[in-house]
Design a protein around this motif. Sequence first.
Motif, PDB file in Angstrom:
ATOM      1  N   LEU A  87       0.843  -1.188   0.000  1.00  0.00           N
ATOM      2  CA  LEU A  87       0.000   0.000   0.000  1.00  0.00           C
ATOM      3  C   LEU A  87       0.879   1.239   0.000  1.00  0.00           C
ATOM      4  O   LEU A  87       1.967   1.231   0.598  1.00  0.00           O
ATOM      5  CB  LEU A  87      -0.896   0.038   1.240  1.00  0.00           C
ATOM      6  CG  LEU A  87      -2.184  -0.795   1.246  1.00  0.00           C
ATOM      7  CD1 LEU A  87      -2.833  -0.712   2.622  1.00  0.00           C
ATOM      8  CD2 LEU A  87      -3.155  -0.315   0.185  1.00  0.00           C
ATOM      9  N   HIS A 121      -7.977  -4.274   0.859  1.00  0.00           N
ATOM     10  CA  HIS A 121      -8.690  -4.243  -0.417  1.00  0.00           C
ATOM     11  C   HIS A 121      -9.695  -3.098  -0.477  1.00  0.00           C
ATOM     12  O   HIS A 121     -10.060  -2.641  -1.563  1.00  0.00           O
ATOM     13  CB  HIS A 121      -9.415  -5.573  -0.636  1.00  0.00           C
ATOM     14  CG  HIS A 121     -10.216  -5.610  -1.897  1.00  0.00           C
ATOM     15  ND1 HIS A 121      -9.638  -5.642  -3.142  1.00  0.00           N
ATOM     16  CD2 HIS A 121     -11.557  -5.605  -2.111  1.00  0.00           C
ATOM     17  CE1 HIS A 121     -10.596  -5.659  -4.072  1.00  0.00           C
ATOM     18  NE2 HIS A 121     -11.761  -5.632  -3.467  1.00  0.00           N
ATOM     19  N   ASN A 160      -4.248   1.412  -5.430  1.00  0.00           N
ATOM     20  CA  ASN A 160      -4.967   0.330  -4.761  1.00  0.00           C
ATOM     21  C   ASN A 160      -6.452   0.694  -4.707  1.00  0.00           C
ATOM     22  O   ASN A 160      -6.788   1.857  -4.510  1.00  0.00           O
ATOM     23  CB  ASN A 160      -4.434   0.149  -3.332  1.00  0.00           C
ATOM     24  CG  ASN A 160      -4.930  -1.105  -2.651  1.00  0.00           C
ATOM     25  OD1 ASN A 160      -4.478  -2.198  -2.949  1.00  0.00           O
ATOM     26  ND2 ASN A 160      -5.873  -0.963  -1.741  1.00  0.00           N
ATOM     27  N   PRO A 161      -7.364  -0.265  -4.928  1.00  0.00           N
ATOM     28  CA  PRO A 161      -7.145  -1.708  -5.077  1.00  0.00           C
ATOM     29  C   PRO A 161      -6.778  -2.144  -6.498  1.00  0.00           C
ATOM     30  O   PRO A 161      -6.260  -3.228  -6.684  1.00  0.00           O
ATOM     31  CB  PRO A 161      -8.503  -2.296  -4.685  1.00  0.00           C
ATOM     32  CG  PRO A 161      -9.482  -1.236  -5.045  1.00  0.00           C
ATOM     33  CD  PRO A 161      -8.790   0.072  -4.788  1.00  0.00           C
ATOM     34  N   GLU A 162      -7.061  -1.298  -7.506  1.00  0.00           N
ATOM     35  CA  GLU A 162      -6.713  -1.623  -8.893  1.00  0.00           C
ATOM     36  C   GLU A 162      -5.864  -0.498  -9.453  1.00  0.00           C
ATOM     37  O   GLU A 162      -6.350   0.633  -9.576  1.00  0.00           O
ATOM     38  CB  GLU A 162      -7.971  -1.821  -9.741  1.00  0.00           C
ATOM     39  CG  GLU A 162      -8.809  -3.021  -9.361  1.00  0.00           C
ATOM     40  CD  GLU A 162     -10.026  -3.173 -10.266  1.00  0.00           C
ATOM     41  OE1 GLU A 162     -10.251  -2.273 -11.100  1.00  0.00           O
ATOM     42  OE2 GLU A 162     -10.730  -4.181 -10.128  1.00  0.00           O
TER      43      GLU A 162
END
Length: 341
Positions: A87, A121, A160-162
């Motif tokens: 992260l 997530h 994050n998350p993508e």
Amino acid sequence: MPTAIAVTSADLALPATDRQTPAAVVVRPPHAQPLDEALAEAGAVLEHHGHLVALCSTACPPDHVRRLHTLRAVLESDRFAIVPLDLPPLGLAVLAHQLRQLSLCDFSPGLLACAARLLAHYVHAGALLGSVARLDRVATDLRSHLRSWVPGTHFAVLANPEPHLVHLDRHAERATEAGLRPPGFATRLVYARGQLSGEWVDGVLARSWQVQGTYEVPLPAESAAWWGTHKVTEFAAAIPDLSVLYQLVASVRREECRWCGLELIGDRCAFCSAPTTAPSAGTDAGRRTGGTAASRTGPGAAPAATASPVSSLLRRRGLAPVAPGGVPGPEPGRRAAVRAR
């Protein structure tokens, strides 16, 4: 006493939003504290709290990470968990704050430590950047690198998350127009300014994502290394409601670690790194031949029984996640040294 949550610098310990949230433990780097003092502090924390969960970012300097493992090894304690997370620094700080809140609940230490990978997530972490020339944690193309040399160019990056990167059009009045999809659940936005104005984050992004509130904190020292530039305004949007966080963790199937006996969720114990299930002969054969579709997903894939309850909970409360397929399982952590028994 609640399980202690540790971070690797004071700027990753966000201020508590209420009087109940415990303070974070700060494990200082080797150049700032001799080993004997660090051992005394870590030992006192374990004596007082019983268990210690230390979160560290991938931007944490290697000697600092070694200090964490040295403390655990010298203390010979299986009550000291080291949880590395991919992260951004501010996203890790927000996650550490959530774990500090959850430490007051009735979760066991093993469950709380494993919850870090689950809740990661749901942290939407990114940054507004003035250059992506040295950004190596999110895929960038040649055009973006060339645009980095144009004065006044800005990029909106979601790590994050993508991972997602877009060239920011100043005429775009909404973040969705720039290409940043909002979280599918209620969030609060935290941002930190570097050598770049945070007006777009506090204004356009906050309105577009319909966050429940924003507040500013100092930029973590690790942020410049993580994003590859000092021209950054970092942000992280996460679930602020403790009751929702509690139900997310409580809804996941719990298991008992085969090695240390602690409760866990996901595929691996956060304290001793033992996997949930022992590898079978078929699994070993599958690894040698490339594995089946299930084995190729890797140790980070969540069991089907784990994803279902959380996904249904979010749908019932109108908090469906952005990413399809429910909640991913925890990413495999760095294997901690296990004391011989």
